[in-house]
Design a protein around this motif. Structure first.
Motif, PDB file in Angstrom:
ATOM      1  N   UNK A   1       0.837  -1.198   0.000  1.00 40.30           N
ATOM      2  CA  UNK A   1       0.000   0.000   0.000  1.00 40.30           C
ATOM      3  C   UNK A   1       0.879   1.259   0.000  1.00 40.30           C
ATOM      4  N   UNK A   2       1.940   1.252   0.788  1.00 42.48           N
ATOM      5  CA  UNK A   2       2.874   2.377   0.822  1.00 42.48           C
ATOM      6  C   UNK A   2       3.484   2.608  -0.546  1.00 42.48           C
ATOM      7  N   UNK A   3       3.904   1.516  -1.205  1.00 43.85           N
ATOM      8  CA  UNK A   3       4.533   1.635  -2.523  1.00 43.85           C
ATOM      9  C   UNK A   3       3.551   2.127  -3.573  1.00 43.85           C
ATOM     10  N   UNK A   4       2.323   1.619  -3.542  1.00 40.64           N
ATOM     11  CA  UNK A   4       1.343   2.032  -4.540  1.00 40.64           C
ATOM     12  C   UNK A   4       0.995   3.513  -4.396  1.00 40.64           C
ATOM     13  N   UNK A   5       0.864   3.981  -3.164  1.00 40.31           N
ATOM     14  CA  UNK A   5       0.620   5.404  -2.968  1.00 40.31           C
ATOM     15  C   UNK A   5       1.813   6.219  -3.445  1.00 40.31           C
ATOM     16  N   UNK A   6       3.025   5.773  -3.093  1.00 38.45           N
ATOM     17  CA  UNK A   6       4.230   6.523  -3.435  1.00 38.45           C
ATOM     18  C   UNK A   6       4.422   6.631  -4.938  1.00 38.45           C
ATOM     19  N   UNK A   7       4.060   5.610  -5.685  1.00 35.42           N
ATOM     20  CA  UNK A   7       4.259   5.672  -7.127  1.00 35.42           C
ATOM     21  C   UNK A   7       3.315   6.671  -7.792  1.00 35.42           C
ATOM     22  N   UNK A   8       2.292   7.087  -7.051  1.00 36.71           N
ATOM     23  CA  UNK A   8       1.401   8.150  -7.532  1.00 36.71           C
ATOM     24  C   UNK A   8       1.690   9.481  -6.846  1.00 36.71           C
ATOM     25  N   UNK A   9       2.801   9.548  -6.120  1.00 35.50           N
ATOM     26  CA  UNK A   9       3.199  10.804  -5.496  1.00 35.50           C
ATOM     27  C   UNK A   9       2.482  11.113  -4.209  1.00 35.50           C
ATOM     28  N   UNK A  10       1.872  10.115  -3.572  1.00 36.49           N
ATOM     29  CA  UNK A  10       1.100  10.327  -2.347  1.00 36.49           C
ATOM     30  C   UNK A  10       1.809   9.647  -1.183  1.00 36.49           C
ATOM     31  N   UNK A  11       1.930  10.354  -0.074  1.00 39.97           N
ATOM     32  CA  UNK A  11       2.550   9.813   1.138  1.00 39.97           C
ATOM     33  C   UNK A  11       1.478   9.150   1.990  1.00 39.97           C
ATOM     34  N   UNK A  12       1.701   7.900   2.344  1.00 44.37           N
ATOM     35  CA  UNK A  12       0.750   7.149   3.161  1.00 44.37           C
ATOM     36  C   UNK A  12       1.058   7.340   4.646  1.00 44.37           C
ATOM     37  N   UNK A  13       0.011   7.634   5.410  1.00 43.80           N
ATOM     38  CA  UNK A  13       0.108   7.627   6.870  1.00 43.80           C
ATOM     39  C   UNK A  13      -0.829   6.519   7.361  1.00 43.80           C
ATOM     40  N   UNK A  14      -0.311   5.325   7.641  1.00 42.23           N
ATOM     41  CA  UNK A  14      -1.189   4.199   7.974  1.00 42.23           C
ATOM     42  C   UNK A  14      -1.572   4.155   9.452  1.00 42.23           C
ATOM     43  N   UNK A  15      -2.777   3.672   9.703  1.00 43.14           N
ATOM     44  CA  UNK A  15      -3.225   3.342  11.051  1.00 43.14           C
ATOM     45  C   UNK A  15      -3.726   1.908  10.991  1.00 43.14           C
ATOM     46  N   UNK A  16      -3.045   0.988  11.671  1.00 48.87           N
ATOM     47  CA  UNK A  16      -3.374  -0.432  11.609  1.00 48.87           C
ATOM     48  C   UNK A  16      -4.101  -0.848  12.876  1.00 48.87           C
ATOM     49  N   UNK A  17      -5.313  -1.353  12.706  1.00 48.66           N
ATOM     50  CA  UNK A  17      -6.112  -1.794  13.850  1.00 48.66           C
ATOM     51  C   UNK A  17      -5.632  -3.145  14.354  1.00 48.66           C
ATOM     52  N   UNK A  18      -6.071  -3.480  15.550  1.00 42.64           N
ATOM     53  CA  UNK A  18      -5.726  -4.777  16.120  1.00 42.64           C
ATOM     54  C   UNK A  18      -6.441  -5.903  15.374  1.00 42.64           C
ATOM     55  N   UNK A  19      -5.947  -7.114  15.570  1.00 40.56           N
ATOM     56  CA  UNK A  19      -6.493  -8.317  14.945  1.00 40.56           C
ATOM     57  C   UNK A  19      -7.993  -8.439  15.247  1.00 40.56           C
ATOM     58  N   UNK A  20      -8.793  -8.614  14.170  1.00 37.99           N
ATOM     59  CA  UNK A  20     -10.226  -8.902  14.270  1.00 37.99           C
ATOM     60  C   UNK A  20     -10.994  -7.874  15.113  1.00 37.99           C
ATOM     61  N   UNK A  21     -10.617  -6.601  14.976  1.00 40.04           N
ATOM     62  CA  UNK A  21     -11.282  -5.563  15.776  1.00 40.04           C
ATOM     63  C   UNK A  21     -12.197  -4.679  14.935  1.00 40.04           C
ATOM     64  N   UNK A  22     -12.487  -5.102  13.709  1.00 41.25           N
ATOM     65  CA  UNK A  22     -13.170  -4.195  12.787  1.00 41.25           C
ATOM     66  C   UNK A  22     -14.578  -3.837  13.249  1.00 41.25           C
ATOM     67  N   UNK A  23     -15.287  -4.756  13.910  1.00 39.78           N
ATOM     68  CA  UNK A  23     -16.654  -4.464  14.344  1.00 39.78           C
ATOM     69  C   UNK A  23     -16.636  -3.351  15.400  1.00 39.78           C
TER      70      UNK A  23
END
Length: 633
Positions: free
Chosen positions: A88-110
């Motif tokens: 995801x970082x690489x795909x954003x970067x190749x379009x000139x966009x800087x990624x700031x990721x926030x990764x949630x804990x395992x199985x916490x989406x609900x």
């Protein structure tokens, strides 16, 4: 295989350079080089580059390069998803966009999506990825299970996801991506009778169809269909990694998913391309027109000629959805015009193009001239050519142009053109479909201008008409698109998703005013926005945007003076406006001072101007403006 005088690309060099920059502690300082280093990298090398880029300190990049387009992306889902961050970082970067990721804990989406007070919402993401996999259903089945059990679990899961989507949509900010669920054979094969397998397949597809419909129900949701990606031969899962590392989708599918999200991220940061410029020889037809003549080129009639016709059909399809089509070719103009108008194999017609340039000048010069004629930046262009030399020349001279190198086998040209989703957008509006016609009309305006001795005389005869009124519900998508695609006259650089436009329009004391224009050559549709907000006796202009295709006609001046007059008439004592410099709006810095505003505050990255409403100049005499400030239209 290489030919004499050419060299194979060293695809490992960019990743090696990135590692060297990181090792030397210079990756953040040299971050503007990254996009060029990633251009043209194959998927495996891009993934390796992503692992290096994911180690970059985003805060340090922004400190050194504050104008870098940035998007905060929250990643949540059912299984382990840390492996998604590097691609995801690489795909954003190749379009000139800087990624700031926030990764949630395992199985916490609900919990994360269902609670507006969660860490996910607190991160303020512009984009949220809820990555789903088949285990989200099969983990909840009894043992043994039947097709009926799966149907019941699917119904409950879709209902729960619909509730999460509704919660996110009510929040009114950002975009949520929900993907469809693959159905691996290891699940269907556990049912030994074909009737049950068919029932399971039908229920699974129906559930996915309901997920895909969320995009129509909730403006903030973008459904992503994984079936077209799986049809490319990508495995849905890696059973070993799933068993031992808790992953859901396969690394290959996550990388392909990341590419699609990169296209969406590019759009959300206002970097969607607008123009497709094609070569002719070897691109829209086979052979060389100057050598083979009109009867000798390959186009229709033969299997290879039909391949080129199929490519033309795809180009025409893109043009029908608002992509501006143009040609630049090293040929004499007469024979080119004869083929475009008279060859029976042509799918594209002269009227499909905003301009056809056939000459012997360098193609970067032709692209620059076309950009000037359309009043667009070359960074909104995609250039497709079968010549490695021409592609290399354009890439070197105009690094902002997206270059699509079409290989020697024309059967692959469609895939080469479409694989990067250069023109992907949230929604195609009526204005989008009318865009090619409007740009052709703009070229007619330029020809009309050439017949006058002065710009003033031209403007007087142009018969410009403008309407200024609150954006209606049916116009919300177009209004959002204006904020995403307008760069040169976007006075704060702020971009808004449809939900944000809708929220601003519905807020007490706030208005989102749409600017519509037309003239003797036709209707331009919605071309700009003015966002205002009342605070006691003070009116704030939070942003002002105008499409570059209607610059220099007095439209922006007429609208601003209308806003000032309305503010005074409704009892305001002053109007304040904000200007935030960006990489592309420097030419508009003088707009407010030129219209009677004075600078009252310099907040570093924002300039605040004020107009005391004592003297308001009349609108330009050549503009016929009608304005309505009623909030319900």
């Amino acid at each position: 295989m290489t030919t004499a005088g050419t060299f194979p690309p060293d695809t490992a060099a960019p990743a090696r350079t990135l590692r060297e920059l990181h090792g030397a502690g210079r990756l953040e300082a040299e971050y503007p080089l990254v996009q060029g280093l990633l251009a043209g990298l194959p998927a495996d090398e891009l993934s390796r580059a992503g692992h290096v880029l994911a180690r970059a300190d985003a805060d340090e990049v922004l400190r050194r390069h504050p104008s870098t387009p940035t998007l905060t992306v929250a990643v949540t889902g059912h299984r382990t998803l840390g492996t998604l961050i590097p691609p995801l970082t690489a795909e954003f970067a190749r379009h000139g966009v800087l990624l700031r990721p926030h990764l949630s804990d395992f199985d916490s989406y609900v919990f994360e999506l269902g609670d507006p007070g969660s860490a996910l919402y607190a991160a303020g993401p512009g984009l949220v990825l809820c990555v789903l996999d088949p285990e989200v259903v099969f983990d909840e089945l009894p043992l043994p299970w039947t097709a009926a059990d799966v149907e019941q679990a699917l119904d409950a899961k879709v209902a729960m996801l619909r509730g999460l989507a509704a919660t996110f949509d009510r929040r009114g900010a950002g975009t949520l991506v929900l993907n469809t669920l693959p159905l691996p054979r290891r699940f269907t094969a556990q049912l030994v009778d074909y009737r049950s397998r068919a029932r399971l397949g039908a229920a699974w597809r129906e559930a996915n169809a309901r997920l895909l419909a969320f995009g129509d129900e909730f403006p903030s949701v973008v459904p992503l269909d994984l079936d077209p990606l799986l049809a490319e031969g990508i495995p849905a899962e890696d059973v070993r990694l799933g068993s031992y590392a808790g992953t859901g989708l396969s690394p290959a599918l996550l990388a392909r998913y990341a590419r699609e999200i990169g296209h969406l991220g590019r759009h959300l940061t206002g970097r969607t391309k607008k123009v497709l410029v094609c070569d002719l020889d070897g691109t829209l037809w086979g052979g060389v027109l100057g050598d083979d003549g009109p009867d000798g080129i390959e186009l229709g009639a033969t299997p290879r000629g039909e391949v080129f016709a199929a490519f033309q059909r795809v180009v025409k399809q893109l043009g029908s959805q608002g992509v501006l089509l143009a040609v630049t070719s090293k040929n004499d103009p007469g024979p080119v015009e004869a083929v475009l108008r008279g060859h029976e194999g042509m799918v594209l017609a002269p009227d499909d193009f905003v301009r056809v340039t056939a000459n012997w000048r360098p193609k970067p010069e032709n692209l620059t001239a076309l950009a000037g004629a359309l009043n667009l930046g070359v960074d909104s262009f995609v250039f497709a050519d079968d010549s490695a030399y021409e592609c290399g020349l354009v890439r070197h001279a105009l690094p902002g142009v997206a270059v699509v190198r079409l290989g020697e086998e024309p059967a692959w040209h469609v895939g080469d053109l479409l694989c990067d989703g250069w023109f992907d957008t949230r929604e195609v509006s009526t204005d989008d479909r009318a865009r090619p016609t409007r740009y052709r009309e703009e070229l007619d305006r330029q020809s009309f201008l050439a017949t006058f001795d002065s710009v003033a005389d031209y403007l007087q005869q142009l018969q410009t008409r403008v309407s200024l009124a609150p954006v209606a519900e049916r116009e919300v998508a177009r209004a959002s698109q204006i904020t995403l695609r307008t760069h040169q006259f976007n006075l704060t650089g702020h971009r808004m998703q449809p939900a944000e436009v809708r929220a601003a329009a519905g807020r007490h004391g706030s208005r989102v005013l749409g600017i519509h224009s037309g003239d003797r050559f036709g209707d331009n549709g919605m071309v700009g926005l003015v966002l205002t907000r009342v605070d006691g006796e003070l009116v704030h202009i939070d942003n002002f945007l105008l499409s570059c295709r209607v610059f220099a006609r007095g439209i922006e001046t007429a609208c601003l003076r209308s806003v000032l007059s309305h503010a005074r008439a409704t009892g305001a004592r002053a109007v304040e406006a904000r200007f935030r410099p960006t990489a592309k709006n420097a030419g508009a810095r003088g707009f407010y001072p030129d219209n009677g505003f004075t600078l009252v505050a310099d907040e570093g990255d924002v300039l605040v101007f004020r107009h005391d409403l004592a003297e308001i100049e009349p609108p330009p005499a050549h503009v016929r403006l009608t304005a309505s400030y009623e909030e319900n239209r």
